[in-house]
Scaffold this active site. Structure first.
Site, PDB file in Angstrom:
ATOM      1  N   GLU A   1      -4.742  -8.426  -0.751  1.00 19.06           N
ATOM      2  CA  GLU A   1      -5.765  -8.186   1.026  1.00 19.06           C
ATOM      3  C   GLU A   1      -7.482  -8.160  -0.199  1.00 19.06           C
ATOM      4  O   GLU A   1      -7.406  -7.731  -0.469  1.00 19.06           O
ATOM      5  CB  GLU A   1      -4.879  -7.212   1.729  1.00 19.06           C
TER       6      GLU A   1
ATOM      7  N   GLU B   1       0.779  -1.193  -0.099  1.00 18.33           N
ATOM      8  CA  GLU B   1       0.110   0.243   0.300  1.00 18.33           C
ATOM      9  C   GLU B   1       0.984   1.265   0.194  1.00 18.33           C
ATOM     10  O   GLU B   1       0.919   2.285   0.488  1.00 18.33           O
ATOM     11  CB  GLU B   1      -0.451  -0.137   1.353  1.00 18.33           C
TER      12      GLU B   1
END
Length: 510
Positions: A282, A163
């Site tokens: 995820e 991220e």
């Protein structure tokens, strides 16, 4: 109120269903794999479901102790310690799971800055020396190849960072700095062995379209043959926090699936990258480890819906996470604290655990999908039919009766249902009814485990006029797994089931 849905499958019917349920599962930081509870939960998950890969944070964080420095003749040098890493990797392979390597976060001695994230203080800044970073990456992969064999090691996918589009996970959310990190890491990995598969940019929602397009453009400009694209997928709005917990409204699932399709379209708009695999490294409903929804039957039904469609555009999708041994925001206060995991403290399976177990059975059957809709997936396989059905509160009636009509291959069938709903498999409710104890006694833990398994129902059914009919009752937030198998009763000599259950016990008064 009960709504009736009739599904009539005809011979030759087919539906799109790509089931990659077992490709990968998420985990907390790698250092937690050194703890007993972590290993017990992972073994439970592997025994009952069985995933191929596991992905988590913190491979290079200081608690794994990989990157070390020493001084020799006034010169600072680097060395690597793989003691803890070997323990973790050995334990993974022992339970039949392989790493999906996420390269991050930054060892403090190699870090350019001091920005930290999480309770366990992950350093999220670039390296002060990109050459030393690449040396560490090469040393890591060569160690894997030496210890586990080259053929094994090169089968482990590699993702660069996590991220970077969020400032907390990558200093300043600096896109160009991330591209620099990816570029040098990609080349370092391929230098060790071209067969390693490397991908990125591992972005979360919100700016995924911007980042994925820019990432592909960078790879195109610099002629990087990236092997796959990674992104994340969560399906709630901004949560509201109360004490140790977070509550959130759900997104419209159609918007989430449309967003994933956008990623697919962006990638396919570049001719040299068209068809490149997308790995969702995820996904879950809520993106916070104190999201109360994770412990509920609603979560199980929502994930059943997600699993029915995520494979339409993605090569894999990794549920975040397998267990509740997880410390991003600190050590949890209670066994049901909204943790990401499929398994709660004490080895208690949550309802969503069974959603994954059901979809794994669909995958193992090798069946072909003959019907898929917003509530149901039906597969035809060698012995008959099997499938899963779900009913999400708020997306329709409180209860649904699904009437299945299927082409019959035989005359007699055994029908099996495994039911997970708020009445039959609801460990959260049992914990609540016990007074929400923060620290479970052995007896309480045993009781909650007993309440955390599906209800099993069986019956026999006969085909009529070439059709077998079965009814599924889906209560609020229910998930049902079913099998319809051609099967004849083969009674032993002298055995009469009806007589046994109705006449075996007779008493004559004297």
């Amino acid at each position: 109120m009960m709504e009736e849905i009739r599904i009539a499958v005809k011979e030759g019917d087919r539906a799109c269903f790509h089931n990659h349920v077992d490709y990968c599962i998420g985990t907390g930081r790698m250092g937690l794999a050194l703890t007993k509870e972590y290993q017990e939960q992972l073994k439970l998950v592997q025994d009952e479901i069985g995933f191929q890969h596991i992905r988590g944070h913190g491979l290079f964080s200081d608690d794994m102790a990989i990157y070390q420095e020493y001084e020799e003749n006034g010169v600072k040098r680097a060395e690597y310690n793989f003691t803890y890493l070997d323990r973790v990797m050995d334990s993974y392979l022992e339970v039949g799971i392989r790493p999906f390597l996420e390269l991050g976060f930054m060892p403090k001695k190699l870090a350019k800055g001091t920005q930290e994230l999480f309770y366990w203080k992950a350093n999220t800044t670039p390296p002060k020396d990109y050459g030393e970073w690449c040396n560490m990456v090469r040393a890591l992969l060569r160690h894997f190849m030496e210890r586990y064999g080259a053929e094994e090691a090169v089968s482990w996918p590699i993702e660069v960072w996590n991220e970077p589009n969020l400032w907390g996970f990558w200093e300043g959310a600096d896109m160009q700095e991330y591209f620099r990190l990816f570029h040098c890491t990609f080349e370092a990995v391929k230098e060790v062995d071209e067969r390693f598969q490397v991908g990125g940019p591992a972005v979360c929602g919100g700016s995924d379209e911007k980042w994925i397009r820019a990432f592909i453009e960078y790879c195109q400009e610099h002629r990087l043959p990236v092997d796959f694209i990674t992104r994340h997928h969560y399906t709630i709005e901004q949560p509201v926090e109360e004490g140790h917990y977070a509550y959130a409204a759900l997104m419209n699932p159609k918007d989430g699936f449309a967003n994933l399709k956008t990623s697919r379209d962006i990638i396919d708009s570049f001719p040299e990258y068209k068809g490149l695999p997308i790995h969702i490294t995820e996904f879950n409903t809520s993106y916070t480890p104190k999201g109360v929804i994770h412990d509920t039957n609603l979560n199980a039904a929502l994930i059943a819906q997600q699993l029915s469609r995520l494979g339409d555009v993605c090569e894999s999708y990794s549920y975040w996470t397998f267990g509740d041994v997880f410390e991003e925001l600190g050590v949890p206060f209670t066994p049901f604290h909204g943790g990401f995991g499929l398994v709660a403290e004490g080895g208690i399976p949550k309802p969503t655990f069974w959603t994954f177990a059901f979809y794994k059975k669909l995958q193992e059957s090798g069946g072909e999908c003959v019907h898929k809709d917003d509530h149901t997936v039906v597969l035809k396989y060698r012995g008959g039919y099997l499938g899963a059905a779900w009913n999400i509160a708020g997306q329709g009636p409180e209860q649904i009766r699904v009437k299945l009509s299927l082409p019959a291959q035989g005359e007699e069938y055994a029908v099996l249902q495994k039911i997970v709903d708020e009445e039959t498999c609801n460990p959260l409710k049992v914990w609540h009814d016990l007074g929400e104890p923060a620290h479970l006694s052995r007896a309480q833990r045993k009781l909650i485990r007993e309440a955390a398994v599906p209800l099993v129902q069986t019956e026999r059914a006969k085909a009529e006029e070439g059709t077998i009919c079965v009814e599924l009752e889906l209560k609020k937030n229910g998930v049902v797994y079913f099998e319809i198998n051609e099967n004849r009763v083969n009674s032993d000599r002298g055995y009469d089931y009806r007589r046994a259950v109705s006449e075996a016990l007779s008493y004559e008064r004297k």
